[in-house]
Write an enzyme that holds these catalytic residues in place. Structure first.
Site, PDB file in Angstrom:
ATOM      1  N   GLY A   1       0.792  -1.231   0.000  1.00 38.16           N
ATOM      2  CA  GLY A   1       0.000   0.000   0.000  1.00 38.16           C
ATOM      3  C   GLY A   1       0.818   1.272   0.000  1.00 38.16           C
ATOM      4  CB  SER A   2       4.379   2.133  -0.659  1.00 37.58           C
ATOM      5  OG  SER A   2       4.607   1.780  -1.998  1.00 37.58           O
ATOM      6  CG  ASN A   3       2.385   3.110  -5.620  1.00 35.50           C
ATOM      7  OD1 ASN A   3       2.853   4.080  -6.185  1.00 35.50           O
ATOM      8  ND2 ASN A   3       3.005   1.935  -5.574  1.00 35.50           N
TER       9      ASN A   3
ATOM     10  CG  LEU B   1      -1.721  -8.451  -7.111  1.00 35.60           C
ATOM     11  CD1 LEU B   1      -0.810  -9.458  -6.428  1.00 35.60           C
ATOM     12  CD2 LEU B   1      -0.957  -7.663  -8.159  1.00 35.60           C
TER      13      LEU B   1
ATOM     14  CG  HIS C   1       2.077  -3.273 -15.384  1.00 32.61           C
ATOM     15  ND1 HIS C   1       1.577  -4.439 -14.860  1.00 32.61           N
ATOM     16  CD2 HIS C   1       3.184  -3.615 -16.085  1.00 32.61           C
ATOM     17  CE1 HIS C   1       2.341  -5.454 -15.238  1.00 32.61           C
ATOM     18  NE2 HIS C   1       3.326  -4.982 -15.986  1.00 32.61           N
TER      19      HIS C   1
ATOM     20  CG  ASP D   1      -1.116  -5.752 -16.979  1.00 33.65           C
ATOM     21  OD1 ASP D   1      -1.605  -5.035 -16.094  1.00 33.65           O
ATOM     22  OD2 ASP D   1      -0.442  -6.771 -16.737  1.00 33.65           O
TER      23      ASP D   1
HETATM   24  C1  GAR Z   1       3.525  -1.529  -7.416  1.00 32.87           C
HETATM   25  O1  GAR Z   1       4.862  -1.619  -7.808  1.00 32.87           O
HETATM   26  C2  GAR Z   1       2.617  -1.698  -8.629  1.00 32.87           C
HETATM   27  O2  GAR Z   1       3.181  -1.189  -9.806  1.00 32.87           O
HETATM   28  C3  GAR Z   1       2.483  -3.187  -8.680  1.00 32.87           C
HETATM   29  O3  GAR Z   1       2.348  -3.584  -7.341  1.00 32.87           O
HETATM   30  C4  GAR Z   1       3.142  -2.725  -6.538  1.00 32.87           C
HETATM   31  C5  GAR Z   1       2.334  -2.311  -5.330  1.00 32.87           C
HETATM   32  O4  GAR Z   1       3.166  -1.660  -4.404  1.00 32.87           O
HETATM   33  N1  GAR Z   1       1.333  -3.563  -9.462  1.00 32.87           N
HETATM   34  C6  GAR Z   1       1.317  -4.655 -10.228  1.00 32.87           C
HETATM   35  O5  GAR Z   1       2.257  -5.428 -10.311  1.00 32.87           O
HETATM   36  C7  GAR Z   1       0.016  -4.852 -10.992  1.00 32.87           C
HETATM   37  N2  GAR Z   1       0.198  -5.788 -12.055  1.00 32.87           N
HETATM   38  P1  GAR Z   1       2.555  -0.966  -3.123  1.00 32.87           P
HETATM   39  O6  GAR Z   1       1.627  -1.985  -2.467  1.00 32.87           O
HETATM   40  O7  GAR Z   1       3.738  -0.636  -2.270  1.00 32.87           O
HETATM   41  O8  GAR Z   1       1.809   0.264  -3.589  1.00 32.87           O
END
Ligand code: GAR
Length: 197
Positions: A19-21, A91, A110, A151
């Site tokens: 969940g950092s994003n 996902l 992505h 995607d």
């Molecule tokens: C991110 O790097 C995002 O691009 C990826 O999951 C990570 C989530 O990071 N998404 C995918 O791979 C989707 N196919 P986070 O939980 O730290 O935000």
């Protein structure tokens, strides 16, 4: 909903992982009078995003696959007057009833330069491992609209970085995360508040 005559945009975030994003997006809009992050949804009861949501005081709901498929979750999202659905490390494939309810209003992040390194099973570390394995000289991030296929929706934004021959998948992941945190909130703002871009 309206705030001093300005229509408020309600966003929900879907996340399956750390969940950092989601946190960066929340921080970016937390003082906004035009954009509200109303809720975080997760399919993963173990996801780090759940404790982040608690710390940030964002309502958070964990849902089951049955609720995802039978319309229960979509109804809940609609009951929150949701305008946009943001996938930040989510996902599962998005069901077609969601796509029909939110056409061009669901966006995904992505961790590679699509159309390369996308599709079912291509997420997180699998992507970075594949990039290194293929000897790519660059990688990056893609922000795109979501359709019924993994995607494949229209690309909105990409940014890239150099992959050095000595980079491990972890190095590639770190470089990508810097771009994700820098770019994703701004791209969301430019979409949901087009006049401000
Ligand atoms: C991110 O790097 C995002 O691009 C990826 O999951 C990570 C989530 O990071 N998404 C995918 O791979 C989707 N196919 P986070 O939980 O730290 O935000």
């Amino acid at each position: 909903m309206v705030n001093n005559g300005i229509p408020l945009k309600n966003l929900v975030i879907f996340a399956s992982g750390s969940g950092s994003n989601a946190e960066k997006i929340f921080e970016y809009f937390k003082d906004s009078t035009e954009v509200l992050i109303t809720h975080i949804f997760s399919n993963n009861p173990e996801a780090g995003v759940i404790s982040r949501a608690e710390r940030l005081a964002i309502p958070c709901t964990i849902f089951t696959r049955a609720e995802y498929k039978d319309g229960t979750l979509l109804k809940k999202i609609q009951s929150l007057n949701t305008d946009w659905v943001i996938l930040a490390g989510f996902l599962w494939l998005i069901p077609s009833d969601f796509i029909q309810a939110y056409p061009q209003r669901i966006i995904n992040l992505h961790p590679a330069l699509l159309p390369k390194f996308g599709g079912k099973g291509m997420y997180g570390h699998f992507v970075h491992e594949a990039v290194v394995e293929a000897g790519e000289k660059e990688s990056g991030i893609t922000i795109h609209f979501v359709n019924e296929h993994y995607d494949e929706g229209g690309i909105i934004f990409q940014s890239s970085f150099a992959v050095d021959p000595s980079d491990t998948p972890e190095d590639v992941a770190k470089k990508g995360q810097v771009l994700e945190h820098r770019d994703f909130p701004k791209v969301i703002a430019s979409l949901v508040l087009p006049a401000s871009s």
